[in-house]
Structure formats: C-alpha cells, structure tokens
Design a protein around this motif. Structure first.
Motif, mmCIF file in Angstrom:
data_model
loop_
_atom_site.group_PDB
_atom_site.id
_atom_site.type_symbol
_atom_site.label_atom_id
_atom_site.label_comp_id
_atom_site.label_asym_id
_atom_site.label_seq_id
_atom_site.Cartn_x
_atom_site.Cartn_y
_atom_site.Cartn_z
ATOM 1 N N PRO A 243 -32.864 31.642 -32.589
ATOM 2 C CA PRO A 243 -31.709 30.745 -32.453
ATOM 3 C C PRO A 243 -30.397 31.492 -32.253
ATOM 4 N N LEU A 244 -30.252 32.636 -32.894
ATOM 5 C CA LEU A 244 -29.052 33.448 -32.742
ATOM 6 C C LEU A 244 -28.929 33.948 -31.297
ATOM 7 N N VAL A 245 -30.027 34.430 -30.749
ATOM 8 C CA VAL A 245 -30.017 34.912 -29.366
ATOM 9 C C VAL A 245 -29.642 33.780 -28.410
ATOM 10 N N GLU A 246 -30.176 32.607 -28.643
ATOM 11 C CA GLU A 246 -29.852 31.468 -27.794
ATOM 12 C C GLU A 246 -28.370 31.107 -27.878
ATOM 13 N N ASP A 247 -27.803 31.153 -29.070
ATOM 14 C CA ASP A 247 -26.377 30.849 -29.230
ATOM 15 C C ASP A 247 -25.512 31.854 -28.469
ATOM 16 N N VAL A 248 -25.880 33.118 -28.551
ATOM 17 C CA VAL A 248 -25.106 34.152 -27.861
ATOM 18 C C VAL A 248 -25.215 33.988 -26.348
ATOM 19 N N LYS A 249 -26.391 33.649 -25.863
ATOM 20 C CA LYS A 249 -26.578 33.450 -24.421
ATOM 21 C C LYS A 249 -25.774 32.246 -23.922
ATOM 22 N N ARG A 250 -25.636 31.214 -24.758
ATOM 23 C CA ARG A 250 -24.839 30.044 -24.368
ATOM 24 C C ARG A 250 -23.364 30.393 -24.177
ATOM 25 N N LEU A 251 -22.937 31.479 -24.789
ATOM 26 C CA LEU A 251 -21.559 31.943 -24.643
ATOM 27 C C LEU A 251 -21.397 32.830 -23.409
ATOM 28 N N GLY A 252 -22.435 32.928 -22.609
ATOM 29 C CA GLY A 252 -22.356 33.680 -21.366
ATOM 30 C C GLY A 252 -22.632 35.161 -21.494
ATOM 31 N N LYS A 253 -23.206 35.580 -22.616
ATOM 32 C CA LYS A 253 -23.497 36.991 -22.828
ATOM 33 C C LYS A 253 -24.972 37.288 -22.545
ATOM 34 N N GLN A 254 -25.245 38.548 -22.206
ATOM 35 C CA GLN A 254 -26.617 39.010 -22.073
ATOM 36 C C GLN A 254 -27.093 39.589 -23.396
ATOM 37 N N VAL A 255 -28.383 39.422 -23.665
ATOM 38 C CA VAL A 255 -28.963 39.980 -24.885
ATOM 39 C C VAL A 255 -30.170 40.840 -24.516
ATOM 40 N N VAL A 256 -30.083 42.105 -24.868
ATOM 41 C CA VAL A 256 -31.200 43.037 -24.700
ATOM 42 C C VAL A 256 -31.868 43.198 -26.060
ATOM 43 N N VAL A 257 -33.160 42.956 -26.124
ATOM 44 C CA VAL A 257 -33.917 43.143 -27.366
ATOM 45 C C VAL A 257 -34.741 44.414 -27.240
ATOM 46 N N MET A 258 -34.647 45.260 -28.257
ATOM 47 C CA MET A 258 -35.431 46.482 -28.313
ATOM 48 C C MET A 258 -36.238 46.495 -29.598
ATOM 49 N N PHE A 259 -37.517 46.815 -29.479
ATOM 50 C CA PHE A 259 -38.346 46.917 -30.678
ATOM 51 C C PHE A 259 -39.688 47.531 -30.313
ATOM 52 N N PHE A 260 -40.570 47.607 -31.314
ATOM 53 C CA PHE A 260 -41.916 48.143 -31.128
ATOM 54 C C PHE A 260 -42.838 46.990 -30.728
ATOM 55 N N LYS A 261 -43.396 47.039 -29.537
ATOM 56 C CA LYS A 261 -44.150 45.887 -29.053
ATOM 57 C C LYS A 261 -45.431 45.636 -29.837
ATOM 58 N N SER A 262 -45.943 46.658 -30.531
ATOM 59 C CA SER A 262 -47.195 46.483 -31.272
ATOM 60 C C SER A 262 -46.988 46.307 -32.764
ATOM 61 N N GLN A 263 -45.729 46.271 -33.209
ATOM 62 C CA GLN A 263 -45.459 46.237 -34.648
ATOM 63 C C GLN A 263 -44.525 45.091 -35.011
ATOM 64 N N GLY A 264 -45.093 43.906 -35.203
ATOM 65 C CA GLY A 264 -44.317 42.800 -35.734
ATOM 66 C C GLY A 264 -43.337 42.167 -34.775
ATOM 67 N N LEU A 265 -43.475 42.407 -33.488
ATOM 68 C CA LEU A 265 -42.566 41.810 -32.518
ATOM 69 C C LEU A 265 -42.904 40.340 -32.296
ATOM 70 N N SER A 266 -41.924 39.471 -32.492
ATOM 71 C CA SER A 266 -42.089 38.051 -32.199
ATOM 72 C C SER A 266 -42.094 37.853 -30.689
ATOM 73 N N GLN A 267 -43.142 37.234 -30.184
ATOM 74 C CA GLN A 267 -43.210 36.981 -28.750
ATOM 75 C C GLN A 267 -42.148 35.975 -28.311
ATOM 76 N N GLU A 268 -41.757 35.077 -29.203
ATOM 77 C CA GLU A 268 -40.680 34.143 -28.869
ATOM 78 C C GLU A 268 -39.357 34.882 -28.686
ATOM 79 N N LEU A 269 -39.111 35.854 -29.558
ATOM 80 C CA LEU A 269 -37.893 36.642 -29.423
ATOM 81 C C LEU A 269 -37.918 37.415 -28.108
#
Length: 227
Positions: A164-190
C-alpha cells in the motif's frame, strides 16, 4: 533517496548467505539480528552504481537505514549498580541490559551505520519485529514524496506490508525501485507493484563470498514467501 528495512534485510541477508555456506562475521558490516550491508569496503552510496534505472542517479541524496535492537523492558535499571535485582530474563542477554548500556549499544550501531554513509534510525524492540521500523520508514518515504524531495525512491525491503505504501508513492507521480533477495522472503505482490525490481543476490554474494567465513556445508535453502 534510498529507504532500507534494515531489520528485514539483516535477517534475510544472513539466511541467504547461510544457504550458500557463508557465515557473515560480526564487524563493520554486520551485527547479528541488527544490521547487515555489503562487504565492499565502500560507502553505501557506491554500492549500487550504476543501476539499471534511467531516472536513478548514481549518488542518492540520502540513504535511510531503519533497524531495531532487543532492549531492556520498562523495569530495567538505569545503571549497572542496580541491575542484579531487576534481571528478570537472565537467559536473554539483551533484556538484562541496563538503560545506559542499551543506549551505548544503540549509539555504537548508529556510529557504524553512519560510517557506511547511512542516515540511521535504531529502535528498541521487545518482540519479534519492531513497529518503529515500519512506521518510520513509511512516514519518511511518503513524506519526502509529498514534499517532492525525490523522483525515484529505492526501497530495500521484501515485506508485502509495504505494497500500500508503494502504491501511495506511485500515485504521487514517483517511481519506486524495489531491491531485495528474490529467494528470501520476497513478497511477489511487492515485486509486481514496483516500477523496477532488482535482485540483490548476485552482487551480495560477490560482496561476501570471498572474505567471509564459510560454513562446513551449505545450509538448507529457505523457501520463498509469496505476497
């Protein structure tokens, strides 16, 4: 700007390294259950240069690192002289600290993170996860977006609660880059809601793989958790 869920990054990063047979050593780049970063010998703002994002500069204006430490409960004494009568959890080292010892420990963590180039916030936690990390990260990420302080936010996190936080930031016209470990607890929705996703596993393994202590054998892989 970069916003790092240091509590989650430390936990999942250590799990990732152990799955590769590597045990990170405590020091400038790692403290168990508290913080972890790339063992590059470089400041934080150099760790991801260059990144595959057109609107992302090589040097962020600020790097926020949010984490927490287990600390004493409300009954803890102020100094060591009073500690013996108040130690109700002798089996938990962190909870037996005096308030003064805990403040010194958190100051030490802040100093190490500052030395890496971060603007750190260190909270006290008495349960599995600190709410202070999530609340402060969300407040800063959204607040800076409202103030138009950045065009691209880099979120180093894998928890689906940030969607929800990412969606709010995107509504303000900003880009969001997510970085994490794809095999360790990464939410596919995120991952789906990010404008760009960067898997940190290759460069993180390269950073720690040559200089860290290796385990006798790789630990069992931790199943990925979907969002």
């Amino acid at each position: 700007m970069m916003f790092i869920d240091g509590e989650g990054f430390a936990r999942r990063g250590q799990e990732f390294l152990r799955s590769k047979g590597i045990e990170p050593s405590t020091g400038a780049f790692f403290q168990p259950h508290v913080f972890l970063w790339f063992r590059t010998g470089r400041a934080a703002f150099e760790a991801f240069s260059p990144l595959p994002v057109q609107r992302l500069e090589t040097h962020a204006i600020r790097w926020h690192y949010y984490t927490a430490m287990r600390g004493p409960g409300p009954e803890a004494p102020d100094d060591e002289a009073e500690s013996e009568s108040c130690a109700s959890h002798e089996d938990e080292k962190a909870r037996s600290l005096t308030r003064r010892q805990f403040e010194e420990a958190t100051d030490g963590v802040r100093d190490r993170l500052i030395a890496l180039g971060f603007d750190p916030q260190v909270f006290k936690k008495v349960s599995k996860r600190s709410k202070g990390v999530d609340i402060s990260l969300a407040r800063d990420l959204l607040g800076h977006a409202y103030k138009d302080n950045y065009e691209v936010a880099v979120l180093v996190a894998g928890d689906g609660d940030f969607v929800p936080l990412v969606e709010d930031v995107k509504r303000l016209g900003k880009q969001v880059v997510v970085m994490f470990f794809k095999s360790q607890g990464l939410s596919q929705e995120l991952r789906r809601h990010a404008d760009v996703f960067v898997d940190l596993e290759p460069i993180f393994l390269q950073s720690w793989g040559t200089s860290a202590e290796r385990l006798p054998w790789p630990a069992p892989a931790t199943p990925a958790v979907g969002g």
